[in-house]
Design a protein around this motif. Structure first.
Motif, PDB file in Angstrom:
ATOM      1  N   GLU A 108     -13.453 -89.699  19.631  1.00 49.32           N
ATOM      2  CA  GLU A 108     -14.342 -89.111  18.623  1.00 49.32           C
ATOM      3  C   GLU A 108     -14.567 -87.629  18.912  1.00 49.32           C
ATOM      4  O   GLU A 108     -14.532 -86.793  18.004  1.00 49.32           O
ATOM      5  N   SER A 109     -14.788 -87.274  20.178  1.00 49.14           N
ATOM      6  CA  SER A 109     -15.023 -85.883  20.557  1.00 49.14           C
ATOM      7  C   SER A 109     -13.789 -85.023  20.351  1.00 49.14           C
ATOM      8  O   SER A 109     -13.898 -83.814  20.121  1.00 49.14           O
ATOM      9  N   LEU A 110     -12.638 -85.635  20.416  1.00 49.31           N
ATOM     10  CA  LEU A 110     -11.385 -84.927  20.192  1.00 49.31           C
ATOM     11  C   LEU A 110     -11.265 -84.464  18.744  1.00 49.31           C
ATOM     12  O   LEU A 110     -10.577 -83.509  18.434  1.00 49.31           O
ATOM     13  N   ALA A 147     -20.376 -76.584   9.517  1.00 44.76           N
ATOM     14  CA  ALA A 147     -20.217 -76.476  10.965  1.00 44.76           C
ATOM     15  C   ALA A 147     -20.063 -75.005  11.385  1.00 44.76           C
ATOM     16  O   ALA A 147     -20.669 -74.564  12.369  1.00 44.76           O
ATOM     17  N   GLU A 148     -19.279 -74.232  10.622  1.00 47.98           N
ATOM     18  CA  GLU A 148     -19.118 -72.803  10.912  1.00 47.98           C
ATOM     19  C   GLU A 148     -20.445 -72.069  10.806  1.00 47.98           C
ATOM     20  O   GLU A 148     -20.746 -71.178  11.612  1.00 47.98           O
ATOM     21  N   GLN A 149     -21.222 -72.425   9.801  1.00 48.60           N
ATOM     22  CA  GLN A 149     -22.527 -71.804   9.601  1.00 48.60           C
ATOM     23  C   GLN A 149     -23.423 -72.049  10.809  1.00 48.60           C
ATOM     24  O   GLN A 149     -24.115 -71.147  11.289  1.00 48.60           O
ATOM     25  N   LEU A 150     -23.411 -73.280  11.308  1.00 56.93           N
ATOM     26  CA  LEU A 150     -24.215 -73.619  12.476  1.00 56.93           C
ATOM     27  C   LEU A 150     -23.716 -72.891  13.720  1.00 56.93           C
ATOM     28  O   LEU A 150     -24.508 -72.439  14.553  1.00 56.93           O
ATOM     29  N   PHE A 151     -22.393 -72.759  13.841  1.00 58.25           N
ATOM     30  CA  PHE A 151     -21.823 -72.040  14.980  1.00 58.25           C
ATOM     31  C   PHE A 151     -22.196 -70.567  14.926  1.00 58.25           C
ATOM     32  O   PHE A 151     -22.521 -69.948  15.951  1.00 58.25           O
ATOM     33  N   TRP A 194     -25.118 -72.931  21.575  1.00 59.72           N
ATOM     34  CA  TRP A 194     -26.125 -73.981  21.385  1.00 59.72           C
ATOM     35  C   TRP A 194     -25.663 -74.992  20.343  1.00 59.72           C
ATOM     36  O   TRP A 194     -26.103 -76.148  20.356  1.00 59.72           O
ATOM     37  N   ALA A 195     -24.781 -74.559  19.433  1.00 57.90           N
ATOM     38  CA  ALA A 195     -24.231 -75.494  18.446  1.00 57.90           C
ATOM     39  C   ALA A 195     -23.382 -76.547  19.143  1.00 57.90           C
ATOM     40  O   ALA A 195     -23.317 -77.698  18.694  1.00 57.90           O
ATOM     41  N   VAL A 196     -22.721 -76.164  20.234  1.00 55.12           N
ATOM     42  CA  VAL A 196     -21.935 -77.126  21.013  1.00 55.12           C
ATOM     43  C   VAL A 196     -22.867 -78.100  21.723  1.00 55.12           C
ATOM     44  O   VAL A 196     -22.639 -79.311  21.727  1.00 55.12           O
ATOM     45  N   PHE A 197     -23.941 -77.552  22.306  1.00 58.91           N
ATOM     46  CA  PHE A 197     -24.896 -78.408  23.031  1.00 58.91           C
ATOM     47  C   PHE A 197     -25.561 -79.409  22.090  1.00 58.91           C
ATOM     48  O   PHE A 197     -25.518 -80.618  22.307  1.00 58.91           O
ATOM     49  N   PHE A 198     -26.184 -78.910  21.024  1.00 55.06           N
ATOM     50  CA  PHE A 198     -26.887 -79.787  20.098  1.00 55.06           C
ATOM     51  C   PHE A 198     -25.941 -80.575  19.202  1.00 55.06           C
ATOM     52  O   PHE A 198     -26.329 -81.590  18.620  1.00 55.06           O
ATOM     53  N   GLY A 199     -24.691 -80.094  19.108  1.00 58.43           N
ATOM     54  CA  GLY A 199     -23.701 -80.811  18.301  1.00 58.43           C
ATOM     55  C   GLY A 199     -23.438 -82.216  18.807  1.00 58.43           C
ATOM     56  O   GLY A 199     -23.042 -83.099  18.041  1.00 58.43           O
ATOM     57  N   ARG A 200     -23.684 -82.427  20.077  1.00 60.13           N
ATOM     58  CA  ARG A 200     -23.493 -83.763  20.650  1.00 60.13           C
ATOM     59  C   ARG A 200     -24.456 -84.779  20.031  1.00 60.13           C
ATOM     60  O   ARG A 200     -24.183 -85.974  20.000  1.00 60.13           O
ATOM     61  N   PHE A 201     -25.573 -84.293  19.484  1.00 63.02           N
ATOM     62  CA  PHE A 201     -26.583 -85.175  18.900  1.00 63.02           C
ATOM     63  C   PHE A 201     -26.436 -85.315  17.384  1.00 63.02           C
ATOM     64  O   PHE A 201     -27.197 -86.055  16.764  1.00 63.02           O
ATOM     65  N   ILE A 202     -25.482 -84.586  16.795  1.00 70.18           N
ATOM     66  CA  ILE A 202     -25.297 -84.593  15.340  1.00 70.18           C
ATOM     67  C   ILE A 202     -23.899 -85.107  15.018  1.00 70.18           C
ATOM     68  O   ILE A 202     -22.908 -84.570  15.526  1.00 70.18           O
ATOM     69  N   ALA A 203     -23.822 -86.130  14.170  1.00 70.49           N
ATOM     70  CA  ALA A 203     -22.538 -86.788  13.906  1.00 70.49           C
ATOM     71  C   ALA A 203     -21.470 -85.815  13.441  1.00 70.49           C
ATOM     72  O   ALA A 203     -20.328 -85.849  13.921  1.00 70.49           O
ATOM     73  N   LEU A 204     -21.808 -84.920  12.504  1.00 63.38           N
ATOM     74  CA  LEU A 204     -20.820 -83.981  11.971  1.00 63.38           C
ATOM     75  C   LEU A 204     -20.269 -83.075  13.060  1.00 63.38           C
ATOM     76  O   LEU A 204     -19.047 -82.934  13.219  1.00 63.38           O
ATOM     77  N   LEU A 205     -21.164 -82.466  13.847  1.00 61.58           N
ATOM     78  CA  LEU A 205     -20.728 -81.538  14.889  1.00 61.58           C
ATOM     79  C   LEU A 205     -20.096 -82.259  16.071  1.00 61.58           C
ATOM     80  O   LEU A 205     -19.285 -81.672  16.789  1.00 61.58           O
ATOM     81  N   ARG A 206     -20.463 -83.503  16.284  1.00 61.25           N
ATOM     82  CA  ARG A 206     -19.875 -84.247  17.397  1.00 61.25           C
ATOM     83  C   ARG A 206     -18.361 -84.364  17.215  1.00 61.25           C
ATOM     84  O   ARG A 206     -17.607 -84.394  18.188  1.00 61.25           O
ATOM     85  N   ILE A 207     -17.913 -84.432  15.962  1.00 62.47           N
ATOM     86  CA  ILE A 207     -16.488 -84.529  15.667  1.00 62.47           C
ATOM     87  C   ILE A 207     -15.828 -83.153  15.658  1.00 62.47           C
ATOM     88  O   ILE A 207     -14.714 -82.977  16.149  1.00 62.47           O
ATOM     89  N   LEU A 208     -16.538 -82.149  15.121  1.00 62.46           N
ATOM     90  CA  LEU A 208     -15.932 -80.838  14.888  1.00 62.46           C
ATOM     91  C   LEU A 208     -16.155 -79.833  16.008  1.00 62.46           C
ATOM     92  O   LEU A 208     -15.447 -78.821  16.066  1.00 62.46           O
ATOM     93  N   ALA A 253     -14.821 -74.892  18.050  1.00 57.98           N
ATOM     94  CA  ALA A 253     -15.098 -73.892  19.084  1.00 57.98           C
ATOM     95  C   ALA A 253     -13.804 -73.235  19.546  1.00 57.98           C
ATOM     96  O   ALA A 253     -13.759 -72.021  19.773  1.00 57.98           O
ATOM     97  N   GLY A 254     -12.743 -74.026  19.677  1.00 59.95           N
ATOM     98  CA  GLY A 254     -11.457 -73.466  20.056  1.00 59.95           C
ATOM     99  C   GLY A 254     -10.882 -72.566  18.975  1.00 59.95           C
ATOM    100  O   GLY A 254     -10.370 -71.483  19.251  1.00 59.95           O
ATOM    101  N   ALA A 255     -10.978 -73.019  17.721  1.00 59.47           N
ATOM    102  CA  ALA A 255     -10.442 -72.237  16.601  1.00 59.47           C
ATOM    103  C   ALA A 255     -11.188 -70.923  16.433  1.00 59.47           C
ATOM    104  O   ALA A 255     -10.595 -69.908  16.041  1.00 59.47           O
ATOM    105  N   LEU A 256     -12.496 -70.922  16.743  1.00 56.26           N
ATOM    106  CA  LEU A 256     -13.303 -69.697  16.621  1.00 56.26           C
ATOM    107  C   LEU A 256     -13.238 -68.842  17.883  1.00 56.26           C
ATOM    108  O   LEU A 256     -13.959 -67.843  18.001  1.00 56.26           O
ATOM    109  N   ARG A 257     -12.395 -69.224  18.828  1.00 57.61           N
ATOM    110  CA  ARG A 257     -12.168 -68.464  20.052  1.00 57.61           C
ATOM    111  C   ARG A 257     -13.427 -68.305  20.904  1.00 57.61           C
ATOM    112  O   ARG A 257     -13.648 -67.259  21.513  1.00 57.61           O
ATOM    113  N   MET A 258     -14.252 -69.335  20.952  1.00 57.52           N
ATOM    114  CA  MET A 258     -15.400 -69.293  21.862  1.00 57.52           C
ATOM    115  C   MET A 258     -14.885 -69.270  23.296  1.00 57.52           C
ATOM    116  O   MET A 258     -13.913 -69.950  23.621  1.00 57.52           O
TER     117      MET A 258
END
Length: 218
Positions: free
Chosen positions: A26-28, A103-107, A113-127, A132-137
């Motif tokens: 799922e995280s992938l 997801a981009e808006q949240l990032f 912090w979007a990565v941290f809190f994304g673990r608690f949100i279904a949409l961000l947990r997947i994306l 983060a890689g695509a946006l070159r974080m």
């Protein structure tokens, strides 16, 4: 064979591996019921007749989340935003323009912090990982937020569900099944409300995306 016998026949290692694998996939970036798997395993651990450790359930979930997000990050960094355009065409319910835009808006607003809190949100947990890689974080920042989020989400969820499971027998002995049904309905209602709000935000962003596409086409 009753349900109790079936549950007792499940090897604890199989439970840990299943939790780690489902959450990792799922995280992938592949939509799977990771949260359901974690909650179910934590409930099983709360049964004293089963030899399932809540510590290992939380550890398996944490490891799966970190590894899955890291692989997703690598894939996103390799293929960039065009990856989401291709996925959006094949899986619009999960990777549509509105999902990615939200997801981009949240990032953009919250950064790591979007990565941290994304673990608690279904949409961000997947994306979270691929995006983060695509946006070159920067990877060290991503890894720190990813690991911290995974520990808090997996450990916190496991602990809460485990202790609720332990208290369930005492709680049910004092209250009627009606109270339990009401509590479950309230929980489901809150979950559906949050999903509806997310769905409305996605629909709004998809409408804006369609309007922009149409405007540029003229």
């Amino acid at each position: 064979m009753n349900i109790e016998s079936i549950l007792e026949s499940i090897p604890p290692l199989a439970v840990y591996l299943a939790v780690g694998l489902i959450i990792g996939i799922e995280s992938l970036g592949i939509p799977l019921p990771g949260e359901i798997a974690l909650v179910s395993a934590a409930l099983l651990a709360s049964r004293h007749t089963l030899d399932i450790s809540p510590v290992w359930v939380g550890a398996a979930a944490t490891i799966g989340a970190i590894i899955g997000d890291t692989i997703g990050y690598t894939i996103g960094r390799r293929f960039g935003m065009p990856l989401f355009e291709r996925l959006g065409k094949r899986f619009p319910k999960h990777f549509g323009p509105g999902h990615v835009a939200l997801a981009e808006q949240l990032f953009s607003r919250w950064g790591v912090w979007a990565v941290f809190f994304g673990r608690f949100i279904a949409l961000l947990r997947i994306l979270a990982g691929p995006l983060a890689g695509a946006l070159r974080m920067r990877y060290p920042y991503f890894l720190a937020a990813n690991a911290a989020g995974a520990v808090c989400w997996a450990g916190g969820t496991t602990a809460v569900v485990y202790y609720l499971g332990l208290a369930a027998e005492k709680w049910l002995s004092r209250f009627s099944w009606v109270a339990l049904v009401i509590a479950i309905i309230a929980g489901i209602g809150l979950t559906l409300l949050l999903k509806e709000r997310t769905r409305n935000l996605i629909a709004q962003l998809e409408a804006e995306h369609d309007w922009e596409t149409l405007r540029h086409a003229k």
